[in-house]
Write a protein that holds these residues in place. Structure first.
Motif, PDB file in Angstrom:
ATOM      1  N   VAL A  91       0.883  -1.167   0.000  1.00 46.55           N
ATOM      2  CA  VAL A  91       0.000   0.000   0.000  1.00 46.55           C
ATOM      3  C   VAL A  91       0.919   1.216   0.000  1.00 46.55           C
ATOM      4  N   GLN A  93       1.633   5.597  -0.454  1.00 45.53           N
ATOM      5  CA  GLN A  93       1.099   6.921  -0.141  1.00 45.53           C
ATOM      6  C   GLN A  93       0.263   7.471  -1.305  1.00 45.53           C
ATOM      7  N   GLN A 149      -7.577   5.005  -1.637  1.00 43.90           N
ATOM      8  CA  GLN A 149      -6.739   4.223  -0.724  1.00 43.90           C
ATOM      9  C   GLN A 149      -7.471   2.975  -0.250  1.00 43.90           C
ATOM     10  N   LEU A 153      -6.222  -0.801  -0.572  1.00 41.97           N
ATOM     11  CA  LEU A 153      -6.222  -1.790   0.520  1.00 41.97           C
ATOM     12  C   LEU A 153      -6.855  -3.098   0.043  1.00 41.97           C
ATOM     13  N   ALA A 156      -4.436  -4.832  -2.134  1.00 41.69           N
ATOM     14  CA  ALA A 156      -3.289  -5.378  -1.392  1.00 41.69           C
ATOM     15  C   ALA A 156      -3.632  -6.703  -0.712  1.00 41.69           C
ATOM     16  N   ALA A 166       3.249  -1.160   4.033  1.00 40.26           N
ATOM     17  CA  ALA A 166       2.471   0.061   3.817  1.00 40.26           C
ATOM     18  C   ALA A 166       3.396   1.267   3.996  1.00 40.26           C
ATOM     19  N   ASP A 167       3.607   2.006   2.908  1.00 41.22           N
ATOM     20  CA  ASP A 167       4.530   3.149   2.940  1.00 41.22           C
ATOM     21  C   ASP A 167       3.727   4.449   3.072  1.00 41.22           C
ATOM     22  N   PRO A 169       0.808   5.159   4.509  1.00 41.18           N
ATOM     23  CA  PRO A 169      -0.520   4.901   3.928  1.00 41.18           C
ATOM     24  C   PRO A 169      -1.523   6.038   4.108  1.00 41.18           C
ATOM     25  N   LEU A 185      -7.346  -0.816   7.632  1.00 37.95           N
ATOM     26  CA  LEU A 185      -6.092  -1.536   7.419  1.00 37.95           C
ATOM     27  C   LEU A 185      -5.869  -2.566   8.523  1.00 37.95           C
ATOM     28  N   ASN A 189      -6.174  -6.622   8.186  1.00 39.18           N
ATOM     29  CA  ASN A 189      -4.944  -7.328   8.526  1.00 39.18           C
ATOM     30  C   ASN A 189      -5.200  -8.419   9.559  1.00 39.18           C
ATOM     31  N   LEU A 196       2.119  -7.133   9.168  1.00 44.00           N
ATOM     32  CA  LEU A 196       1.962  -5.756   8.683  1.00 44.00           C
ATOM     33  C   LEU A 196       3.185  -4.921   9.041  1.00 44.00           C
ATOM     34  N   ILE A 198       4.525  -1.081   8.614  1.00 45.94           N
ATOM     35  CA  ILE A 198       4.135   0.278   8.223  1.00 45.94           C
ATOM     36  C   ILE A 198       5.332   1.212   8.336  1.00 45.94           C
TER      37      ILE A 198
END
Length: 228
Positions: A91, A93, A149, A153, A156, A166-167, A169, A185, A189, A196, A198
């Motif tokens: 995921v 930005q 977004q 998700l 993903a 997740a960069d 997110p 998220l 998850n 996960l 992040i």
């Protein structure tokens, strides 16, 4: 619990003119299956570079990364791509949806690439789950940032990845929309039993994970267990 990601003595530099710029130095940590983990630090601390290395999108100068039981240095680019397609979700930005495909088609694409027969059915179920039942036939340009977004998700999680990176997110979302996306998220998850990871500069988001790795100037300055 088995380790899904094991990073040992990672180093990474880039050329900047005639100089070598050291981006990461002596990075070592591991993450267990089903764990939620945050990598935090200010801009320029090396966190996005670290994520790219851990996911096999780039190669380190030295050190070792074992992802899903496989040493990434043993793989060529094509083999790393196969591993990512099978085991890794992303995921970003900036959402990275395909502009010429509808929300449903964006979610179904990774499944179709894997040869799944029920890609459209799974896509519909996931979009319903993220609250976009009525937006399936819309293109990204017709969706708000939060909706895009949520499509990202759903995409993903469509392939049931073992680990999701997740960069930032919530980086392009307002606070209220960001909160909704984060809640979703973590719910998706938990349901999927995915690991996960992040990357964020948002400490409030980081504290929702089980462990936090802090970077500064390309080095680890602390490893913490979150209070959450």
């Amino acid at each position: 619990m088995a380790k899904i990601l094991n990073v040992q003595q990672l180093e990474k530099s880039y050329s900047s003119g005639s100089k070598r710029l050291k981006v990461l130095q002596d990075i070592s940590f591991d993450i267990e299956e089903r764990e939620s983990f945050a990598i935090v630090g200010p801009s320029g601390s090396g966190k996005t570079t670290l994520l790219g290395l851990c996911a096999g999108l780039d190669q380190a100068d030295s050190g070792r990364i074992e992802l899903c039981g496989t040493d990434l240095s043993d793989l060529n680019e094509d083999e790393r791509a196969v591993l990512r397609n099978r085991r890794v979700g992303f995921v970003f930005q900036d959402f990275q949806l395909l502009p010429t495909l509808t929300a449903l088609e964006n979610v179904a694409v990774p499944l179709e690439l894997q040869g799944a027969k029920d890609a459209i059915k799974t896509g519909k179920e996931l979009l319903e789950k993220v609250g976009l039942k009525d937006r399936m036939d819309h293109y990204p340009s017709q969706l708000s940032g939060g909706e895009q977004q949520r499509v990202a998700l759903a995409r993903a999680f469509s392939t049931k990845p073992s680990i999701l990176f997740a960069d930032e997110p919530t980086g392009n979302l307002d606070a209220v929309t960001g909160e909704k996306v984060v809640k979703l998220l973590f719910e998706l998850n938990k349901e999927a039993g995915t690991t996960l990871v992040i990357v964020t500069h948002d400490l409030e988001l980081a504290q929702k994970t089980q462990r936090i790795l802090r970077l500064k100037g390309g080095r680890i300055i602390s490893k913490e267990t979150s209070a959450s």
